[in-house]
Structure formats: C-alpha cells, structure tokens
Scaffold this motif. Structure first.
Motif, PDB file in Angstrom:
ATOM      1  N   ILE A 178      -8.363  -0.591  -2.856  1.00  0.00           N
ATOM      2  CA  ILE A 178      -8.351  -1.559  -1.757  1.00  0.00           C
ATOM      3  C   ILE A 178      -9.325  -1.049  -0.697  1.00  0.00           C
ATOM      4  O   ILE A 178      -9.284   0.130  -0.333  1.00  0.00           O
ATOM      5  CB  ILE A 178      -6.955  -1.719  -1.125  1.00  0.00           C
ATOM      6  CG1 ILE A 178      -5.996  -2.419  -2.087  1.00  0.00           C
ATOM      7  CG2 ILE A 178      -7.036  -2.523   0.174  1.00  0.00           C
ATOM      8  CD1 ILE A 178      -4.587  -2.596  -1.513  1.00  0.00           C
ATOM      9  N   ASP A 179     -10.184  -1.930  -0.220  1.00  0.00           N
ATOM     10  CA  ASP A 179     -11.065  -1.596   0.897  1.00  0.00           C
ATOM     11  C   ASP A 179     -10.224  -1.631   2.165  1.00  0.00           C
ATOM     12  O   ASP A 179      -9.673  -2.677   2.526  1.00  0.00           O
ATOM     13  CB  ASP A 179     -12.205  -2.613   0.968  1.00  0.00           C
ATOM     14  CG  ASP A 179     -13.156  -2.344   2.126  1.00  0.00           C
ATOM     15  OD1 ASP A 179     -12.933  -1.382   2.891  1.00  0.00           O
ATOM     16  OD2 ASP A 179     -14.124  -3.121   2.275  1.00  0.00           O
ATOM     17  N   THR A 186       1.794  -7.843  -6.573  1.00  0.00           N
ATOM     18  CA  THR A 186       0.380  -8.120  -6.316  1.00  0.00           C
ATOM     19  C   THR A 186       0.187  -8.906  -5.028  1.00  0.00           C
ATOM     20  O   THR A 186      -0.913  -8.936  -4.471  1.00  0.00           O
ATOM     21  CB  THR A 186      -0.232  -8.921  -7.481  1.00  0.00           C
ATOM     22  OG1 THR A 186       0.585 -10.083  -7.718  1.00  0.00           O
ATOM     23  CG2 THR A 186      -0.290  -8.076  -8.740  1.00  0.00           C
ATOM     24  N   LEU A 245      -3.664   3.160  -2.441  1.00  0.00           N
ATOM     25  CA  LEU A 245      -4.698   2.281  -2.974  1.00  0.00           C
ATOM     26  C   LEU A 245      -5.985   2.358  -2.164  1.00  0.00           C
ATOM     27  O   LEU A 245      -7.084   2.262  -2.714  1.00  0.00           O
ATOM     28  CB  LEU A 245      -4.181   0.842  -3.031  1.00  0.00           C
ATOM     29  CG  LEU A 245      -3.062   0.585  -4.044  1.00  0.00           C
ATOM     30  CD1 LEU A 245      -2.470  -0.808  -3.845  1.00  0.00           C
ATOM     31  CD2 LEU A 245      -3.575   0.756  -5.469  1.00  0.00           C
ATOM     32  N   CYS A 246      -5.843   2.528  -0.858  1.00  0.00           N
ATOM     33  CA  CYS A 246      -7.036   2.689  -0.013  1.00  0.00           C
ATOM     34  C   CYS A 246      -7.748   3.999  -0.338  1.00  0.00           C
ATOM     35  O   CYS A 246      -8.981   4.046  -0.448  1.00  0.00           O
ATOM     36  CB  CYS A 246      -6.642   2.673   1.462  1.00  0.00           C
ATOM     37  SG  CYS A 246      -6.232   1.047   2.105  1.00  0.00           S
ATOM     38  N   THR A 296      -0.635 -10.597   1.046  1.00  0.00           N
ATOM     39  CA  THR A 296      -1.924 -11.207   0.711  1.00  0.00           C
ATOM     40  C   THR A 296      -1.915 -12.722   0.867  1.00  0.00           C
ATOM     41  O   THR A 296      -2.919 -13.375   0.591  1.00  0.00           O
ATOM     42  CB  THR A 296      -2.314 -10.880  -0.744  1.00  0.00           C
ATOM     43  OG1 THR A 296      -1.365 -11.507  -1.625  1.00  0.00           O
ATOM     44  CG2 THR A 296      -2.316  -9.389  -0.993  1.00  0.00           C
ATOM     45  N   ALA A 300      -0.065   1.016  -0.145  1.00  0.00           N
ATOM     46  CA  ALA A 300      -1.345   0.608   0.438  1.00  0.00           C
ATOM     47  C   ALA A 300      -2.200   1.819   0.774  1.00  0.00           C
ATOM     48  O   ALA A 300      -3.423   1.811   0.546  1.00  0.00           O
ATOM     49  CB  ALA A 300      -1.101  -0.239   1.685  1.00  0.00           C
ATOM     50  N   SER A 346      -7.162  -9.990   4.459  1.00  0.00           N
ATOM     51  CA  SER A 346      -6.823 -10.081   3.037  1.00  0.00           C
ATOM     52  C   SER A 346      -5.470  -9.444   2.754  1.00  0.00           C
ATOM     53  O   SER A 346      -4.709  -9.908   1.906  1.00  0.00           O
ATOM     54  CB  SER A 346      -7.911  -9.397   2.204  1.00  0.00           C
ATOM     55  OG  SER A 346      -9.163 -10.011   2.415  1.00  0.00           O
ATOM     56  N   TYR A 347      -5.199  -8.359   3.476  1.00  0.00           N
ATOM     57  CA  TYR A 347      -3.897  -7.701   3.429  1.00  0.00           C
ATOM     58  C   TYR A 347      -3.384  -7.652   4.866  1.00  0.00           C
ATOM     59  O   TYR A 347      -3.819  -6.819   5.658  1.00  0.00           O
ATOM     60  CB  TYR A 347      -4.010  -6.290   2.838  1.00  0.00           C
ATOM     61  CG  TYR A 347      -4.391  -6.278   1.374  1.00  0.00           C
ATOM     62  CD1 TYR A 347      -3.423  -6.246   0.382  1.00  0.00           C
ATOM     63  CD2 TYR A 347      -5.736  -6.293   0.990  1.00  0.00           C
ATOM     64  CE1 TYR A 347      -3.771  -6.242  -0.962  1.00  0.00           C
ATOM     65  CE2 TYR A 347      -6.095  -6.292  -0.350  1.00  0.00           C
ATOM     66  CZ  TYR A 347      -5.106  -6.265  -1.313  1.00  0.00           C
ATOM     67  OH  TYR A 347      -5.446  -6.263  -2.643  1.00  0.00           O
ATOM     68  N   ARG A 396     -10.071  -4.384   4.737  1.00  0.00           N
ATOM     69  CA  ARG A 396      -9.453  -5.683   4.438  1.00  0.00           C
ATOM     70  C   ARG A 396      -7.999  -5.748   4.891  1.00  0.00           C
ATOM     71  O   ARG A 396      -7.365  -6.794   4.763  1.00  0.00           O
ATOM     72  CB  ARG A 396      -9.531  -5.958   2.935  1.00  0.00           C
ATOM     73  CG  ARG A 396     -10.939  -6.056   2.380  1.00  0.00           C
ATOM     74  CD  ARG A 396     -10.922  -6.143   0.865  1.00  0.00           C
ATOM     75  NE  ARG A 396     -10.211  -7.341   0.420  1.00  0.00           N
ATOM     76  CZ  ARG A 396      -9.685  -7.482  -0.795  1.00  0.00           C
ATOM     77  NH1 ARG A 396      -9.760  -6.488  -1.667  1.00  0.00           N
ATOM     78  NH2 ARG A 396      -9.070  -8.596  -1.129  1.00  0.00           N
ATOM     79  N   LEU A 397      -7.458  -4.653   5.385  1.00  0.00           N
ATOM     80  CA  LEU A 397      -6.050  -4.691   5.779  1.00  0.00           C
ATOM     81  C   LEU A 397      -5.889  -4.361   7.264  1.00  0.00           C
ATOM     82  O   LEU A 397      -6.694  -3.652   7.858  1.00  0.00           O
ATOM     83  CB  LEU A 397      -5.203  -3.750   4.915  1.00  0.00           C
ATOM     84  CG  LEU A 397      -5.526  -2.257   4.859  1.00  0.00           C
ATOM     85  CD1 LEU A 397      -5.034  -1.513   6.082  1.00  0.00           C
ATOM     86  CD2 LEU A 397      -4.888  -1.649   3.607  1.00  0.00           C
TER      87      LEU A 397
END
Length: 271
Positions: A191-192, A174, A185-186, A124, A182, A130-131, A195-196
C-alpha cells in the motif's frame, strides 16, 4: 507473551460498559443486521447530516467527541425515553461518529456474551482517501471460527451513495484494513502510504497514528491521547529510523501483544 483468547474480548471495557442501562440493552435482538438497523434509528453521523436534508446547526450543543456507552445512552434517553428498538425521528437522534456506532455495537454484543472489539484502521469504500481513516466493530463468529468485521454505520443512504457491494455485517478484509495490517502493508510496499489518512493528512504519520489506536483498542482502550493527532506538528509528523523500527516491532507483535505494548503507547511523541 500470553496469547489472548476470544473470551478476553467478551468483557466490557470502561467505554463499552452500559452501566445502569444494562437491562435496557439486554433484550435487544442477537441478529446483527437488526442491531445495526436499531443503531441507525438512534445515532446520526455528523458527516452525513446534510445528505439527509438536515443542518449541523440543529444539533448545536452536542459534541462530536466519543463518549462512553453509558453516557451515550443517558444522552439518548434524555432526548427520547422510549425503548432503544424505537427509531427516533432525525432530530431526536444523537450526533455520532464511526467510533460511536462501533462502540455501541461492541457493547451490545459483549453484553450478549459475544466476544467483540473495536478496530481502528482504513476503509476503501468512502469517497475520501483510497484508504480512509475509519472505525468498525469486530466479533468472533463461533460457527465460522473467525473474526468478522461489521460496519454498523453503513445504512441505506450509505449504500445508495457509496455503491458498495458487500454486506456491512461481514465487511471483506479487502475493503477494510486494520491499523496493524495497514502499517505492515505500507512497510512492505503493498500500500502506498500516501493513499491513506484523514482528509489532507496522509502518509506514514497517519499509519502510525492508527497503528497505535488499533493496538490500544485491542487492549480495551478505545479512546486515547493519540486522538489529538491534529496537534502534531513538525518534526513529529516525520518518522526517523528509530520510530520506524519501533512501529515495525509493535505491528509485528500485533493483537497478541496489544496488552503488553499498550503502556509504550501511553503518550504520542507530540504530547
């Protein structure tokens, strides 16, 4: 399913084995900060060359491909035969990517008897997504009884530019999310996925790529055919229900199942 132990990561993989150069890394200091500084004097990250007032053209003939540590050391000593503890001038350092820094640190730690492994995931603290797609090293801290993330790439220039507020020898969870985490979390919406990724390539497709690469790295396979993700076209960048279910199952098995699921990841859909 057999649970892995920390000792499973104390032995070299094919890529971290220093081969005939083992004696030359045996005397390196055990201090992590010192080891990272040594690597900063040996390797130069391709994406940060111009920030150091250099031109990529000056490193013509060097490949950006990740090399086994034995080959990387041979390359280093062919340019400058002095001990590894001697910081090379900028032009005498070897062109590298984040995975090279991580592999080198992992190799040294394993050679010192410290369980270590390379992780693929998302950071991050860069200026891209963002990621952002990134590789780090992870070692087992006996005193703390936990796995600790180390970003051996981050030097003084990175700190000045990126303004991160943590020590690279203990990257907060974090600030860096592994490929396995990841994906989870997606899928839970924490997590959107948009964004990664890497550059313009984002979303669940790239989450899938790094899930696979992270699991393979945990199994001691730090480079794989999943590295050619740029070759994937439609429909392989989309994930149907079967692909989503498979990735969910792989992520759920995670570290404990890495060795067993590695054969399932021997070829990406676009191969």
């Amino acid at each position: 399913m057999t649970e892995p132990t920390t000792s499973d990561h104390a032995s070299h993989s094919a890529l971290t084995d220093p081969g005939p150069y083992a004696a030359l890394i045996r005397g390196l200091p055990p201090d992590l900060a010192a080891l990272c500084r040594i690597l900063h004097g040996l390797l130069i990250h391709e994406a940060w060359i111009e920030r150091q007032g250099l031109s990529l053209a000056a490193f013509a003939g060097q490949s950006r491909a990740t090399l086994p540590v034995e080959q990387r050391l041979a390359q280093l000593f062919a340019i400058d035969p002095r001990p590894l503890t001697v910081a090379r001038p900028d032009m005498s350092r070897v062109l590298a990517m984040c995975r090279d820094f991580s592999l080198m640190l992992c190799s040294v730690l394993r050679h010192q008897g410290v369980p270590a492994r390379v992780r693929c995931g998302f950071a991050t603290y860069f200026a891209g997504n963002s990621y952002d797609d990134h590789w780090v090293c992870e070692y087992w801290a006996v005193d703390a009884q936990r796995w600790v993330l180390v970003d051996a790439q981050l030097d003084a220039l990175h700190r000045n530019v990126l303004k991160f507020d943590f020590e690279p020898t203990d990257v907060p969870r974090t600030a860096y999310v592994t490929g396995v985490e990841a994906w989870k979390l997606c899928r839970t919406g924490m997590i959107d996925a948009a964004r990664l990724g890497h550059g313009a390539t984002t979303g669940l497709f790239f989450a899938r790529v790094n899930l696979a690469r992270d699991l393979l790295a945990l199994a001691g396979i730090e480079t794989s055919v999943w590295d050619d993700w740029r070759l994937a076209g439609e429909p392989h960048r989309g994930l149907d229900d079967a692909a989503l279910a498979l990735c969910d199952a792989l992520a759920q098995r995670g570290e404990a199942g890495a060795l067993e699921v590695a054969p399932l990841l021997s070829a990406p859909p676009w191969s």
